[in-house]
Design a protein around this motif. Structure first.
Motif, mmCIF file in Angstrom:
data_model
loop_
_atom_site.group_PDB
_atom_site.id
_atom_site.type_symbol
_atom_site.label_atom_id
_atom_site.label_comp_id
_atom_site.label_asym_id
_atom_site.label_seq_id
_atom_site.Cartn_x
_atom_site.Cartn_y
_atom_site.Cartn_z
ATOM 1 N N PRO A 103 71.739 3.367 23.119
ATOM 2 C CA PRO A 103 71.802 3.196 24.574
ATOM 3 C C PRO A 103 70.507 2.586 25.090
ATOM 4 O O PRO A 103 69.420 2.938 24.628
ATOM 5 N N THR B 77 66.159 2.028 34.906
ATOM 6 C CA THR B 77 67.449 2.461 35.438
ATOM 7 C C THR B 77 67.406 3.974 35.670
ATOM 8 O O THR B 77 66.593 4.675 35.050
ATOM 9 N N TYR C 139 55.463 12.416 24.537
ATOM 10 C CA TYR C 139 56.489 11.926 25.462
ATOM 11 C C TYR C 139 57.143 10.697 24.839
ATOM 12 O O TYR C 139 56.506 9.666 24.651
ATOM 13 N N CYS D 114 62.261 -0.247 29.540
ATOM 14 C CA CYS D 114 60.885 0.001 30.013
ATOM 15 C C CYS D 114 60.160 1.060 29.189
ATOM 16 O O CYS D 114 58.999 1.368 29.489
ATOM 17 N N SER D 115 60.804 1.641 28.206
ATOM 18 C CA SER D 115 60.069 2.554 27.319
ATOM 19 C C SER D 115 59.143 1.707 26.461
ATOM 20 O O SER D 115 59.557 0.674 25.920
HETATM 21 C C1 LIG Z 1 54.636 -0.230 33.563
HETATM 22 C C2 LIG Z 1 55.340 1.059 33.252
HETATM 23 C C3 LIG Z 1 54.979 2.225 33.925
HETATM 24 C C4 LIG Z 1 55.626 3.423 33.633
HETATM 25 N N1 LIG Z 1 55.266 4.546 34.325
HETATM 26 C C5 LIG Z 1 55.846 5.722 34.038
HETATM 27 C C6 LIG Z 1 55.510 6.904 34.753
HETATM 28 O O1 LIG Z 1 54.682 6.878 35.667
HETATM 29 N N2 LIG Z 1 56.149 8.054 34.417
HETATM 30 C C7 LIG Z 1 57.090 8.100 33.435
HETATM 31 O O2 LIG Z 1 57.618 9.186 33.181
HETATM 32 N N3 LIG Z 1 57.453 6.993 32.760
HETATM 33 C C8 LIG Z 1 56.858 5.821 33.037
HETATM 34 N N4 LIG Z 1 57.238 4.690 32.370
HETATM 35 C C9 LIG Z 1 58.284 4.802 31.352
HETATM 36 C C10 LIG Z 1 59.696 4.594 31.916
HETATM 37 O O3 LIG Z 1 59.833 5.184 33.175
HETATM 38 C C11 LIG Z 1 60.700 5.252 30.964
HETATM 39 O O4 LIG Z 1 60.534 4.726 29.686
HETATM 40 C C12 LIG Z 1 62.159 5.101 31.391
HETATM 41 O O5 LIG Z 1 62.937 5.915 30.561
HETATM 42 C C13 LIG Z 1 62.636 3.664 31.285
HETATM 43 O O6 LIG Z 1 63.974 3.550 31.715
HETATM 44 P P1 LIG Z 1 64.886 2.338 31.211
HETATM 45 O O7 LIG Z 1 66.032 2.191 32.132
HETATM 46 O O8 LIG Z 1 64.040 1.143 31.012
HETATM 47 O O9 LIG Z 1 65.431 2.888 29.829
HETATM 48 P P2 LIG Z 1 65.107 2.470 28.337
HETATM 49 O O10 LIG Z 1 63.639 2.404 28.164
HETATM 50 O O11 LIG Z 1 65.901 1.293 27.957
HETATM 51 O O12 LIG Z 1 65.672 3.769 27.599
HETATM 52 C C14 LIG Z 1 65.043 5.016 27.746
HETATM 53 C C15 LIG Z 1 65.785 6.087 26.950
HETATM 54 O O13 LIG Z 1 66.943 6.499 27.634
HETATM 55 C C16 LIG Z 1 68.119 6.193 26.880
HETATM 56 N N5 LIG Z 1 69.057 5.663 27.866
HETATM 57 C C17 LIG Z 1 68.929 4.538 28.624
HETATM 58 N N6 LIG Z 1 69.955 4.460 29.476
HETATM 59 C C18 LIG Z 1 70.740 5.540 29.262
HETATM 60 C C19 LIG Z 1 71.946 6.026 29.834
HETATM 61 N N7 LIG Z 1 72.571 5.400 30.832
HETATM 62 N N8 LIG Z 1 72.467 7.168 29.339
HETATM 63 C C20 LIG Z 1 71.851 7.848 28.343
HETATM 64 N N9 LIG Z 1 70.708 7.441 27.787
HETATM 65 C C21 LIG Z 1 70.167 6.304 28.241
HETATM 66 C C22 LIG Z 1 67.689 5.224 25.801
HETATM 67 O O14 LIG Z 1 68.432 5.381 24.615
HETATM 68 C C23 LIG Z 1 66.241 5.616 25.579
HETATM 69 O O15 LIG Z 1 66.139 6.683 24.686
HETATM 70 C C24 LIG Z 1 56.641 3.475 32.646
HETATM 71 C C25 LIG Z 1 57.006 2.296 31.980
HETATM 72 C C26 LIG Z 1 56.372 1.101 32.277
HETATM 73 C C27 LIG Z 1 56.776 -0.140 31.565
#
Ligand SMILES: Cc1cc2nc3c(=O)[nH]c(=O)nc-3n(C[C@H](O)[C@H](O)[C@H](O)COP(=O)(O)OP(=O)(O)OC[C@H]3O[C@@H](n4cnc5c(N)ncnc54)[C@H](O)[C@@H]3O)c2cc1C
Length: 489
Positions: A51, A120, A427, A56-57
């Motif tokens: 998934p 997201t 984390y 953004c991870s």
């Molecule tokens: C510049 C920057 C700053 C950030 N600052 C912070 C912060 O202040 N605090 C913080 O906590 N994080 C922070 N992050 C990290 C970010 O918020 C997390 O990594 C978040 O999970 C990213 O969401 P995504 O939609 O990109 O999911 P992804 O990174 O694509 O996926 C995240 C995880 O969730 C799973 N996943 C994704 N979508 C779903 C779904 N619909 N159902 C079930 N599982 C799913 C994926 O398998 C994966 O394990 C930051 C990241 C960046 C790049």
């Protein structure tokens, strides 16, 4: 078949920090029927699904060297927003940006946002993200009312604190391994202005910053510390603390104006350089000497900001500072596989100060000085695989090059030992380095066994899998404690 499952392509899928990734088959369903079709097709083909939200991870949480990548960003509707309560219902692929842009004109701001607005809400729930207000309002999961979780067999379950509570507490922060979060219902915060009141407090060392932060936890709405990671000796951990507060009703003389979306838009240029080009300038400084200079200048600027006292900043400007510079991560990479990792250590209050000083000293001694350091205050939450605790976190951005990679991983192994000795947590949204034995020592064998048990029930065939899952939870048991550290000879 491709049409029934949504859009399908072969693409390079990377972690946000760019230092991990591979080519994968990416499938983008646009509705629940197509999503179910993807699950059925993957089960039939005997492949796993990773998934993914907006990716953004920083590390390998939503990348996959095996199976298919399930990109959920096309299931992204804001389903409803209740103007009287501020409750929002969104599909899992809707972003935090979509949420605040829907809620703010009505006087609401999301309870929890990350340092970027692009994740997201499904990904935010999957990682149980925290904001600069974790000490006050908890994590993203703490502020969810319910989620819809699509299990590997196609069953759709509504989960909340009352209904399917075990799955609710496991899937939030369960990094996508229990099922797909197709819908989240979340509360938002009533605000009376599109601005927050902010002040900077310049601190001479880490102890001073932690003390100042601790004194403010009962009154501040947000607290975050920028650390000059090059500071050493009596200046170790010096930096600038930001204390931000919501405006009370009536305090903003023109809320109609500040609550407008245009007021939140970030400036188009910084000191005359168009936003889109700034990363090219930053690249010129992306080495130890340049970063020492930038950190030093920031420290001096921080002292001046400290003298300025309270001022106002938009919610977007305060929370999404990193989004001011689009593509800033490209400053880190000159060739494929290069980029950055973030190492975020969570330590309990009793050990945090000494532990963070040891981490900063280890980074300096090993030649891997982080280019960015950020301090936050946290509180515990009830989610099974949570990273949060009654304590603090220090996030450190570390440059990855083809040449330094193996040595950096060894340094991170020493970071992990320092964290474990201090009773710390990790984390997975930021991680790319911890081993199964480190995870077990940190989260505890019982907690991990409980999570595995939940996965065995929700996803008995192991349909959902990512590089992170395989790296940390699926290695051969003999490898877990004795295997070589990645990159080591
Ligand atoms: C510049 C920057 C700053 C950030 N600052 C912070 C912060 O202040 N605090 C913080 O906590 N994080 C922070 N992050 C990290 C970010 O918020 C997390 O990594 C978040 O999970 C990213 O969401 P995504 O939609 O990109 O999911 P992804 O990174 O694509 O996926 C995240 C995880 O969730 C799973 N996943 C994704 N979508 C779903 C779904 N619909 N159902 C079930 N599982 C799913 C994926 O398998 C994966 O394990 C930051 C990241 C960046 C790049």
């Amino acid at each position: 078949m491709a049409l029934e499952m949504g859009r399908v392509g072969i693409e390079r899928v990377e972690g946000w920090g760019m230092s991990v990734g591979s080519v994968a088959r990416v499938i983008r369903p646009e509705n629940l029927d197509q999503l179910r079709a993807v699950l059925a097709e993957a089960r039939k083909a005997g492949v796993t699904l990773a998934p993914r939200g907006t990716g953004c991870s920083y590390g390998d949480a939503s990348t996959t060297e095996q199976g298919w990548c399930l990109d959920l960003t096309h299931m992204n509707r804001v389903l409803s927003f209740d103007e009287s309560t501020g409750d929002a219902d969104l599909e899992g692929g809707a972003t935090i940006r979509q949420l605040w842009r829907r809620s703010l004109p009505s006087g609401y701001w999301p309870k929890v946002v990350s340092g970027t607005m692009f994740p997201t809400v499904g990904g935010a729930a999957g990682m149980n993200i925290h904001g600069k207000n974790n000490f006050k309002v908890g994590t993203f999961g703490d502020n969810l009312l319910e989620i819809d979780l699509l299990l590997a067999n196609g069953d759709l379950l509504t989960c909340s604190r009352e209904q399917n509570a075990e799955l609710f507490h496991g899937a939030i922060g369960g990094f996508g391994m229990l099922g797909i979060i197709t819908r989240v219902k979340t509360r938002t915060q009533r605000v009376y202005s599109g601005d927050v009141r902010v002040r900077g407090i310049s601190c001479h060392d880490l102890g001073e910053m932690m003390e100042a932060m601790q004194e403010l936890v009962d009154v501040a709405d947000y607290l975050v510390g920028w650390i000059d990671t090059f500071g050493a000796g009596s200046a170790a951990g010096r930096g600038l603390l930001h204390d931000a507060r919501y405006l009370a009703e009536g305090e903003d003389s023109d809320p109609g104006k500040t609550l407008c979306l245009e007021h939140q838009d970030l400036a188009d240029s910084v000191m005359g350089v168009p936003k889109a080009e700034i990363w090219r300038v930053l690249r010129l400084f992306n080495h130890d000497l340049g970063m020492r200079l930038i950190n030093g200048v920031k420290q001096v600027a921080g002292r001046m900001e400290s003298m300025r006292g309270w001022h106002r900043q938009s919610h977007g400007g305060f929370n999404f500072l990193l989004d001011y510079v689009p593509d800033w991560k490209y400053a880190y990479a000159r060739q494929a596989g290069e980029g950055l990792i973030q190492y975020q250590a969570f330590l309990p209050s009793e050990t945090a100060l000494d532990g963070f000083l040891a981490l900063l000293a280890e980074g300096q001694a090993s030649g891997h000085v982080p280019y960015l350091g950020v301090l936050k205050r946290h509180r515990p939450d009830p989610f099974l695989m949570t990273h949060a605790l009654d304590g603090w976190s220090l996030a450190m951005d570390l440059k990855v090059t083809a040449k330094n990679r193996a040595h950096l991983w060894q340094t991170c192994a020493r970071f992990s030992q320092i964290c474990l000795n201090a009773g710390g947590r990790f984390y997975f949204a930021k991680d790319q380095v911890i081993s199964p034995s480190v995870a077990r020592a940190s989260f505890g064998a019982r907690r991990i066994a409980a999570f595995r048990e939940l996965k065995a029930q929700a996803d008995p065939q192991g349909l959902f899998s990512t590089d992170l899952w395989r790296r940390v939870f699926e290695q051969d048991p003999d490898q877990r404690s004795h295997g070589p550290w990645p990159g080591q000879a």
